[in-house]
Scaffold this motif. Sequence first.
Motif, mmCIF file in Angstrom:
data_model
loop_
_atom_site.group_PDB
_atom_site.id
_atom_site.type_symbol
_atom_site.label_atom_id
_atom_site.label_comp_id
_atom_site.label_asym_id
_atom_site.label_seq_id
_atom_site.Cartn_x
_atom_site.Cartn_y
_atom_site.Cartn_z
ATOM 1 N N UNK A 15 -10.279 4.276 4.255
ATOM 2 C CA UNK A 15 -10.487 5.719 4.145
ATOM 3 C C UNK A 15 -11.890 6.037 4.653
ATOM 4 N N UNK A 16 -11.973 6.935 5.630
ATOM 5 C CA UNK A 16 -13.269 7.335 6.152
ATOM 6 C C UNK A 16 -13.972 6.259 6.948
ATOM 7 N N UNK A 17 -13.205 5.323 7.508
ATOM 8 C CA UNK A 17 -13.793 4.246 8.301
ATOM 9 C C UNK A 17 -13.134 4.209 9.671
ATOM 10 N N UNK A 40 -3.771 -5.375 -1.034
ATOM 11 C CA UNK A 40 -3.451 -3.958 -1.163
ATOM 12 C C UNK A 40 -4.310 -3.154 -0.191
ATOM 13 N N UNK A 41 -3.675 -2.271 0.564
ATOM 14 C CA UNK A 41 -4.387 -1.325 1.427
ATOM 15 C C UNK A 41 -4.445 -0.007 0.665
ATOM 16 N N UNK A 42 -5.648 0.512 0.487
ATOM 17 C CA UNK A 42 -5.853 1.646 -0.404
ATOM 18 C C UNK A 42 -6.592 2.774 0.305
ATOM 19 N N UNK A 43 -6.278 3.994 -0.106
ATOM 20 C CA UNK A 43 -7.036 5.169 0.329
ATOM 21 C C UNK A 43 -6.734 6.301 -0.646
ATOM 22 N N UNK A 44 -7.461 7.380 -0.538
ATOM 23 C CA UNK A 44 -7.256 8.517 -1.422
ATOM 24 C C UNK A 44 -5.883 9.142 -1.188
ATOM 25 N N UNK A 45 -5.287 9.690 -2.251
ATOM 26 C CA UNK A 45 -3.983 10.345 -2.109
ATOM 27 C C UNK A 45 -4.039 11.475 -1.088
ATOM 28 N N UNK A 46 -5.123 12.220 -1.088
ATOM 29 C CA UNK A 46 -5.269 13.319 -0.130
ATOM 30 C C UNK A 46 -5.163 12.791 1.297
ATOM 31 N N UNK A 90 0.856 -1.183 0.000
ATOM 32 C CA UNK A 90 0.000 0.000 0.000
ATOM 33 C C UNK A 90 0.883 1.221 0.000
ATOM 34 N N UNK A 91 0.356 2.329 -0.473
ATOM 35 C CA UNK A 91 1.130 3.558 -0.504
ATOM 36 C C UNK A 91 1.399 4.087 0.888
ATOM 37 N N UNK A 92 2.369 4.991 0.980
ATOM 38 C CA UNK A 92 2.680 5.625 2.256
ATOM 39 C C UNK A 92 1.408 6.268 2.815
ATOM 40 N N UNK A 93 1.177 6.054 4.121
ATOM 41 C CA UNK A 93 0.002 6.641 4.753
ATOM 42 C C UNK A 93 -1.300 5.909 4.504
ATOM 43 N N UNK A 94 -1.229 4.757 3.858
ATOM 44 C CA UNK A 94 -2.459 4.026 3.545
ATOM 45 C C UNK A 94 -3.025 3.280 4.750
ATOM 46 N N UNK A 95 -2.181 3.004 5.740
ATOM 47 C CA UNK A 95 -2.604 2.197 6.883
ATOM 48 C C UNK A 95 -2.143 0.759 6.778
#
Length: 208
Positions: free
Chosen positions: A185-187, A138-144, A17-22
Amino acid sequence: MDAAGLTPGRLQIGLTGGIGSGKSTVARRLAAHGAVVVDTDLIARQLTLPGGAAITAIAAAFGADLIDANGALDRHRMREIVFADPLKKRALEAILHPMIGLETERQAATAAATAIVFDVPLLVESGRWRARVDKVLVVDCAERTQVERVVARSGWTPAAAQAVVDQQAPRARRRACADAVVFNDGITLEELERQVSALWACWTRPSQ
């Protein structure tokens, strides 16, 4: 491990997952379910601590001024150097990646568990891991959201956090490599745990 880098007879999950994705939070939840987590980023940090196996080679390649007063890699300065110069980035990878690979295989081979999670931040970028694991999560969330989390936890500027996000694989590319995606994201943490628990139950359920 065999020649393909796999440990036969055990479920092997590649977690990314990207940096900061959790991703680290998900890794901890998988560990709580009984998996052994092999954290390649942690291995890299250990290699560059005082007395770490990579310190001598890094000092020889980049100069002793990249090693701080305690004998550890100056990670902030090195990050600035490799972000600005792709050749320097490849030189650092040439030092670290073989060492990380050896320690990853050692930890996996000695793990007493029926499931191993390989926590690999650049799993998609490496191009090698898809064939080495049974499942990719994959752990995913918005780039923001990624940027906001990195700024909050690390004190980086938004521009510095965004620069790291931009150097990693795009979200769509990561998701395209996944057997499953956890959208974080948002959970709440409880909702995240429910996603992880359901996936763990599905992937570890004995074949009927």
